[in-house]
Design an enzyme around this catalytic site. Structure first.
Site, mmCIF file in Angstrom:
data_model
loop_
_atom_site.group_PDB
_atom_site.id
_atom_site.type_symbol
_atom_site.label_atom_id
_atom_site.label_comp_id
_atom_site.label_asym_id
_atom_site.label_seq_id
_atom_site.Cartn_x
_atom_site.Cartn_y
_atom_site.Cartn_z
ATOM 1 N N THR A 45 10.356 -5.206 -34.031
ATOM 2 C CA THR A 45 10.368 -4.363 -32.828
ATOM 3 C C THR A 45 10.662 -2.898 -33.151
ATOM 4 O OG1 THR A 45 11.575 -6.269 -31.944
ATOM 5 C CG2 THR A 45 11.227 -4.405 -30.452
ATOM 6 N N HIS A 104 12.726 -7.987 -24.623
ATOM 7 C CA HIS A 104 12.469 -9.240 -25.349
ATOM 8 C C HIS A 104 12.207 -10.384 -24.369
ATOM 9 C CE1 HIS A 104 13.373 -7.564 -29.216
ATOM 10 N NE2 HIS A 104 14.626 -7.317 -28.944
ATOM 11 N N SER A 134 16.340 -13.147 -40.566
ATOM 12 C CA SER A 134 16.696 -11.818 -40.077
ATOM 13 C C SER A 134 17.726 -11.932 -38.949
ATOM 14 C CB SER A 134 15.427 -11.113 -39.587
ATOM 15 O OG SER A 134 15.706 -9.795 -39.208
ATOM 16 N N ARG A 260 17.489 -3.934 -42.628
ATOM 17 C CA ARG A 260 18.126 -4.772 -43.651
ATOM 18 C C ARG A 260 17.296 -4.730 -44.923
ATOM 19 N NH1 ARG A 260 18.353 -10.151 -45.456
ATOM 20 N NH2 ARG A 260 16.403 -10.541 -44.362
ATOM 21 N N LYS A 261 16.244 -5.542 -45.012
ATOM 22 C CA LYS A 261 15.398 -5.551 -46.216
ATOM 23 C C LYS A 261 13.985 -5.091 -45.922
ATOM 24 C CE LYS A 261 17.217 -8.975 -49.418
ATOM 25 N NZ LYS A 261 16.895 -10.247 -50.095
ATOM 26 N N GLY A 262 13.497 -5.496 -44.749
ATOM 27 C CA GLY A 262 12.128 -5.124 -44.379
ATOM 28 C C GLY A 262 11.085 -5.737 -45.310
HETATM 29 P P1 A3P Z 1 14.865 -8.105 -42.107
HETATM 30 O O1 A3P Z 1 16.141 -8.530 -41.480
HETATM 31 O O2 A3P Z 1 14.067 -9.261 -42.620
HETATM 32 O O3 A3P Z 1 15.041 -7.040 -43.117
HETATM 33 P P2 A3P Z 1 13.642 -6.047 -35.001
HETATM 34 O O4 A3P Z 1 13.345 -4.606 -35.089
HETATM 35 O O5 A3P Z 1 12.700 -6.801 -34.117
HETATM 36 O O6 A3P Z 1 15.083 -6.309 -34.686
HETATM 37 O O7 A3P Z 1 13.345 -6.670 -36.450
HETATM 38 C C1 A3P Z 1 14.213 -6.363 -37.501
HETATM 39 C C2 A3P Z 1 13.500 -6.601 -38.811
HETATM 40 O O8 A3P Z 1 12.516 -5.562 -39.023
HETATM 41 C C3 A3P Z 1 14.459 -6.516 -39.982
HETATM 42 O O9 A3P Z 1 13.953 -7.449 -40.959
HETATM 43 C C4 A3P Z 1 14.307 -5.074 -40.417
HETATM 44 O O10 A3P Z 1 14.735 -4.825 -41.734
HETATM 45 C C5 A3P Z 1 12.804 -4.878 -40.253
HETATM 46 N N1 A3P Z 1 12.426 -3.468 -40.089
HETATM 47 C C6 A3P Z 1 13.097 -2.483 -39.447
HETATM 48 N N2 A3P Z 1 12.426 -1.327 -39.527
HETATM 49 C C7 A3P Z 1 11.314 -1.559 -40.250
HETATM 50 C C8 A3P Z 1 10.229 -0.728 -40.694
HETATM 51 N N3 A3P Z 1 10.185 0.557 -40.410
HETATM 52 N N4 A3P Z 1 9.251 -1.322 -41.413
HETATM 53 C C9 A3P Z 1 9.283 -2.640 -41.712
HETATM 54 N N5 A3P Z 1 10.291 -3.460 -41.334
HETATM 55 C C10 A3P Z 1 11.295 -2.940 -40.605
#
Ligand code: A3P
Length: 294
Positions: A45, A104, A134, A260-262
């Site tokens: 998101t 959501h 995640s 976190r990791k992305g």
């Molecule tokens: P991980 O926990 O696997 O690293 P949301 O935004 O829906 O809460 O999703 C969070 C997930 O998207 C996390 O995954 C986060 O690290 C990842 N995320 C956040 N920013 C991002 C970006 N710019 N590009 C790719 N992934 C990203």
């Protein structure tokens, strides 16, 4: 002939979000120019919000001085539930068109508020196994010190039973998928893994869908690349605003917990092959005959 009312799915919501969900159902009506970023939590998101906002506002703000340098993507694209929960409906009403809004909520709970408005919807989904991992990490980071850590095995069982914020994931994703098949001109359904693999084509697709395609000149000048760089995980994560542990009444998540990791496939570091198989089997079963593969 009497038509059957569309069915509504059952869904879990955190206590803090529930009043917002109810208030949205009672009071919110979408405008034709609204753009919605809709997703199951932890599916990408934050990234999609950043991309949609950067693409839509690229002519208002030079990218070198864009608000995303000093604001978290969730401050640029509001999550309606919290504002409605806090009674700040007027904040949303006062926003000039075109608005980008987010929630959501499952589609069936939002349908009455947007039906017939002509608004556009972008949704993102992600490998269910990575969503769980995640979510588990995010939940752990948000956990008050006095509450014990939930072991991963326990989170896994709960997730498989559909017990997690906005869960169960399968009906949530399927509703948006089916709506995108019904109304592809208004509902764009994206996959996190495909966006990671081909960010450029996805940025262009997003811009076209949003009604503001990149011109040939912009493409030649490298505007698409600049937007992708600005919204990249590394760039956003390292901005001062996104390193912050602060949280406020609207943004309940600490900004640093959103990056976190992305990565794609971090589930391999958390799940046994049996766990992965079980979750994949449930997913296949739930999505069978829908044409959706995640
Ligand atoms: P991980 O926990 O696997 O690293 P949301 O935004 O829906 O809460 O999703 C969070 C997930 O998207 C996390 O995954 C986060 O690290 C990842 N995320 C956040 N920013 C991002 C970006 N710019 N590009 C790719 N992934 C990203």
């Amino acid at each position: 002939m009497a038509s059957r009312a569309p069915s509504k799915i059952r869904s879990w919501f955190p206590e803090l979000h529930l009043p917002g969900v109810i208030a949205i159902q009672k009071h919110f009506k979408a405008r034709p120019t609204d753009l919605f970023v809709l997703s199951f939590p932890k599916s990408g998101t934050t990234w999609l919000k950043a991309l949609a906002f950067a693409i839509m506002t690229r002519t208002q703000h030079p990218l070198a001085h864009h608000p995303l340098h000093s604001l978290n993507p969730h401050q640029c694209v509001v999550t309606m539930d919290r504002l409605f929960a806090l009674g700040q409906v007027s904040t949303i009403e006062a926003m000039p068109s075109p608005r980008i809004l987010s929630t959501h909520m499952p589609f069936s709970l939002l349908r009455d508020s947007i039906e017939g408005s002509g608004c556009r919807i972008i949704c993102v989904c992600r490998d269910v196994k990575d969503v769980l991992v995640s979510w588990w990490h995010f939940h752990d980071k948000m956990r008050p010190a006095e509450i014990d850590r939930v072991p991963f095995a326990k989170a896994f069982e709960m997730f498989c039973e559909g017990i997690c914020p906005s869960g169960p994931i399968w009906s949530h994703v399927l509703e948006y998928w089916e709506e995108s098949l019904r109304r592809p001109e208004k509902v764009l359904f994206l996959k996190y893994e495909e966006m990671m693999e081909e960010p450029m084509s996805h940025a262009k697709r997003l811009a076209e869908f949003m009604g503001c395609p990149f011109s040939l000149e912009e493409e030649k000048e490298g505007v698409v690349e600049e937007i992708l760089k600005l919204c990249s995980f590394e760039k956003l994560r390292n901005l001062e605003v996104n390193k912050s542990h602060k949280r406020d009444a609207v943004h309940l998540a600490q900004f640093d917990s959103l990056f976190r990791k992305g990565n794609v496939g971090d589930w391999t570091n958390h799940m046994s092959p049996e766990m992965a198989r079980k979750l994949e089997e449930i997913t296949q079963q739930k999505f069978k005959e829908s044409g959706l593969t995640v």
